[in-house]
Design a protein around this motif. Structure first.
Motif, PDB file in Angstrom:
ATOM      1  N   UNK A 291      15.308  17.591  40.572  1.00  0.00           N
ATOM      2  CA  UNK A 291      16.536  18.374  40.591  1.00  0.00           C
ATOM      3  C   UNK A 291      17.048  18.525  39.169  1.00  0.00           C
ATOM      4  N   UNK A 292      17.130  19.758  38.720  1.00  0.00           N
ATOM      5  CA  UNK A 292      17.621  20.025  37.380  1.00  0.00           C
ATOM      6  C   UNK A 292      18.912  20.811  37.443  1.00  0.00           C
ATOM      7  N   UNK A 293      19.303  21.342  36.307  1.00  0.00           N
ATOM      8  CA  UNK A 293      20.495  22.163  36.283  1.00  0.00           C
ATOM      9  C   UNK A 293      21.438  21.777  35.165  1.00  0.00           C
ATOM     10  N   UNK A 294      22.562  22.466  35.143  1.00  0.00           N
ATOM     11  CA  UNK A 294      23.548  22.298  34.086  1.00  0.00           C
ATOM     12  C   UNK A 294      24.924  22.094  34.693  1.00  0.00           C
ATOM     13  N   UNK A 295      25.606  21.073  34.224  1.00  0.00           N
ATOM     14  CA  UNK A 295      26.987  20.820  34.616  1.00  0.00           C
ATOM     15  C   UNK A 295      27.895  21.039  33.412  1.00  0.00           C
ATOM     16  N   UNK A 296      29.126  21.456  33.661  1.00  0.00           N
ATOM     17  CA  UNK A 296      30.080  21.668  32.583  1.00  0.00           C
ATOM     18  C   UNK A 296      31.109  20.546  32.564  1.00  0.00           C
ATOM     19  N   UNK A 297      31.320  19.985  31.395  1.00  0.00           N
ATOM     20  CA  UNK A 297      32.256  18.874  31.233  1.00  0.00           C
ATOM     21  C   UNK A 297      33.161  19.137  30.046  1.00  0.00           C
ATOM     22  N   UNK A 298      34.250  18.372  29.969  1.00  0.00           N
ATOM     23  CA  UNK A 298      35.221  18.518  28.896  1.00  0.00           C
ATOM     24  C   UNK A 298      35.136  17.319  27.968  1.00  0.00           C
ATOM     25  N   UNK A 299      34.998  17.581  26.686  1.00  0.00           N
ATOM     26  CA  UNK A 299      34.933  16.510  25.702  1.00  0.00           C
ATOM     27  C   UNK A 299      36.233  15.710  25.690  1.00  0.00           C
ATOM     28  N   UNK A 300      36.096  14.405  25.622  1.00  0.00           N
ATOM     29  CA  UNK A 300      37.268  13.538  25.547  1.00  0.00           C
ATOM     30  C   UNK A 300      38.040  13.731  24.250  1.00  0.00           C
ATOM     31  N   UNK A 301      37.418  14.374  23.265  1.00  0.00           N
ATOM     32  CA  UNK A 301      38.059  14.542  21.965  1.00  0.00           C
ATOM     33  C   UNK A 301      38.571  15.958  21.737  1.00  0.00           C
ATOM     34  N   UNK A 302      38.429  16.792  22.733  1.00  0.00           N
ATOM     35  CA  UNK A 302      38.930  18.159  22.636  1.00  0.00           C
ATOM     36  C   UNK A 302      40.455  18.156  22.562  1.00  0.00           C
ATOM     37  N   UNK A 303      40.999  19.024  21.695  1.00  0.00           N
ATOM     38  CA  UNK A 303      42.443  19.181  21.601  1.00  0.00           C
ATOM     39  C   UNK A 303      42.959  20.264  22.545  1.00  0.00           C
ATOM     40  N   UNK A 304      42.017  20.897  23.265  1.00  0.00           N
ATOM     41  CA  UNK A 304      42.396  22.027  24.115  1.00  0.00           C
ATOM     42  C   UNK A 304      41.857  21.829  25.534  1.00  0.00           C
ATOM     43  N   UNK A 305      42.122  20.687  26.102  1.00  0.00           N
ATOM     44  CA  UNK A 305      41.542  20.339  27.392  1.00  0.00           C
ATOM     45  C   UNK A 305      42.090  21.179  28.541  1.00  0.00           C
ATOM     46  N   UNK A 306      43.347  21.587  28.455  1.00  0.00           N
ATOM     47  CA  UNK A 306      43.891  22.431  29.525  1.00  0.00           C
ATOM     48  C   UNK A 306      43.184  23.787  29.537  1.00  0.00           C
ATOM     49  N   UNK A 307      43.002  24.363  28.370  1.00  0.00           N
ATOM     50  CA  UNK A 307      42.262  25.626  28.289  1.00  0.00           C
ATOM     51  C   UNK A 307      40.828  25.437  28.754  1.00  0.00           C
ATOM     52  N   UNK A 308      40.225  24.313  28.357  1.00  0.00           N
ATOM     53  CA  UNK A 308      38.836  24.048  28.727  1.00  0.00           C
ATOM     54  C   UNK A 308      38.683  23.956  30.240  1.00  0.00           C
ATOM     55  N   UNK A 309      39.660  23.338  30.884  1.00  0.00           N
ATOM     56  CA  UNK A 309      39.608  23.217  32.341  1.00  0.00           C
ATOM     57  C   UNK A 309      39.677  24.593  33.001  1.00  0.00           C
ATOM     58  N   UNK A 310      40.582  25.434  32.529  1.00  0.00           N
ATOM     59  CA  UNK A 310      40.703  26.766  33.109  1.00  0.00           C
ATOM     60  C   UNK A 310      39.439  27.600  32.856  1.00  0.00           C
ATOM     61  N   UNK A 311      38.860  27.428  31.693  1.00  0.00           N
ATOM     62  CA  UNK A 311      37.628  28.158  31.393  1.00  0.00           C
ATOM     63  C   UNK A 311      36.504  27.719  32.330  1.00  0.00           C
ATOM     64  N   UNK A 312      36.385  26.439  32.593  1.00  0.00           N
ATOM     65  CA  UNK A 312      35.341  25.948  33.503  1.00  0.00           C
ATOM     66  C   UNK A 312      35.569  26.487  34.906  1.00  0.00           C
ATOM     67  N   UNK A 313      36.824  26.543  35.341  1.00  0.00           N
ATOM     68  CA  UNK A 313      37.110  27.087  36.670  1.00  0.00           C
ATOM     69  C   UNK A 313      36.686  28.552  36.748  1.00  0.00           C
ATOM     70  N   UNK A 314      36.963  29.293  35.679  1.00  0.00           N
ATOM     71  CA  UNK A 314      36.534  30.700  35.622  1.00  0.00           C
ATOM     72  C   UNK A 314      35.013  30.803  35.595  1.00  0.00           C
TER      73      UNK A 314
END
Length: 408
Positions: A291-314
């Motif tokens: 089983x392969x594939x790609x998952x999207x995660x948010x870096x713990x050091x990102x200063x823009x985690x709220x934006x990153x979350x919305x981008x992943x949802x999109x």
């Protein structure tokens, strides 16, 4: 379909310097986009989010090299990366190290996604990533040649060996190839061989080495004997995904193990209309894919985690997932897309692919996966190059893996 809110970004990110409420420009770091479909999806986001634009940072094609660059960045606590495209086997390692932040399950339609894929995004009972693409190995074969010989595609290794040998000689083609260069792809091919012989490498929780010497040696011998007998060409020892894809679509191979992304390019190649795909063969019947594939995660050091979350949802929404298939030739993670009559008409391999994904097994789940993979690919490469017998290889491999798992 997706709920709003940002409650899932946990305290660990705040402790380590991330910004759970931060918004602004982002960098999406992922492996090289070989089909060119990602940037148009990002462009659509950027047009509607001018204050939160995403820049695509393409890392090397090889998974080992992608991981090395990500790890170097995260160990330095750099805020350069915001969204990370992680190979599904990296979830445990990155979560255990505190490099990615946990997410709120309720914000994503997990019940509409393929369950084996969802499992790859979990660690210690928490969601640390969001499935984006799935993957399962398939057997590509020259349907025109098998039809001319009144043969069905092989379901067992014995049938594969017989057809690759006889028909390869008759039609002056190489018989079979996978990804046999010593890198992550070789670990995948070995894992599939072991699983298809009835064994496994590690326990499901990654805490014990469960490598049965008999089934492991049987699986390895399938590959070693193919090289020794010639129905696997020596050139395959240097193949990664792209090399094996090109060899098949250029009409050099009768059979090839590859991921579904190779299907689209093949329909625009010299073998268009002459090939098909089926499940991987095994020792006594259909085998088990990795089983392969790609998952999207948010870096713990990102200063823009709220934006990153919305981008992943999109980016993981239903319509973009459809484009993952139609524009990128990658398997989507939404279950309903595999049952869409219009898509099945356009991509007749979808039912087979869904079967392969649902019966696939993940690679060894371990926070030390990088060490596990390196040891496996190195040992298997020695066997394929006839430097060590299969039984000695798997015995030594089991010992090495046990030492890695036991080490704190």
């Amino acid at each position: 379909m997706l709920l709003s809110g940002c409650a899932g970004l946990g305290a660990r990110a705040e402790i380590q310097g991330g910004g759970t409420d931060g918004t602004g420009p982002m960098t999406f770091a992922t492996g090289r986009d070989t089909t060119g479909y990602i940037q148009p999806l990002i462009d659509r986001w950027n047009r509607s989010h001018p204050k939160e634009p995403v820049t695509l940072l393409e890392l090397p094609e090889a998974a080992d090299e992608q991981r090395a660059q990500m790890v170097a960045n995260l160990q330095a606590r750099s805020e350069r990366y915001d969204v990370l495209g992680l190979d599904v086997v990296w979830t445990a390692e990155f979560a255990d190290a505190g490099w990615i932040v946990p997410l709120d399950r309720s914000m994503f339609p997990l019940d509409r996604l393929l369950q084996p894929v969802v499992d790859t995004a979990l660690y210690a009972g928490k969601l640390y990533a969001v499935p984006y693409t799935s993957n399962a190995g398939l057997l590509y074969y020259r349907k025109d040649i098998l039809d001319a010989e009144h043969l069905k595609p092989p379901k067992t290794w014995a049938e594969l060996r017989d057809q690759a040998t006889r028909l390869g000689r008759k039609y002056k083609l190489d018989g079979y190839a996978g990804q046999f260069l010593p890198y992550e792809g070789l670990t995948v091919n070995f894992a599939e061989a072991v699983q298809s012989a009835g064994g496994q490498i590690l326990s499901p929780d990654g805490t014990k080495v469960t490598l049965d010497l008999g089934s492991a040696a049987t699986g390895l011998d399938f590959l070693v004997n193919g090289l020794r007998q010639g129905w696997i060409p020596q050139d395959a020892l240097s193949y990664k995904e792209e090399e094996s894809r090109l060899a098949f679509q250029q009409g050099k191979l009768l059979f090839a193990r590859n991921w579904p992304h190779a299907y689209g390019p093949a329909t625009r190649s010299a073998i268009a209309g002459k090939f098909a795909v089926t499940r991987l063969p095994g020792l006594n019947g259909p085998g088990s894919s990795t089983l392969g594939g790609l998952n999207l995660a948010i870096s713990a050091y990102s200063k823009h985690q709220k934006s990153a979350l919305e981008f992943i949802r999109y980016f993981t929404g239903l319509e973009n997932e459809r484009r993952v298939l139609t524009d990128g030739s990658f398997p989507p993670v939404w279950s309903e897309l595999y049952d869409d009559p219009a898509l099945i008409k356009r991509y007749p391999y979808l039912p087979v692919l869904k079967q392969s994904i649902m019966s696939a097994r993940p690679r060894p789940v371990s926070s030390k996966y990088d060490q596990v993979s390196l040891v496996i690919s190195s040992a298997v490469s020695d066997a394929l190059n006839l430097r060590k017998p299969s039984d000695e290889t798997v015995a030594a491999l089991k010992q090495e893996l046990s030492e890695i798992i036991r080490t704190p």
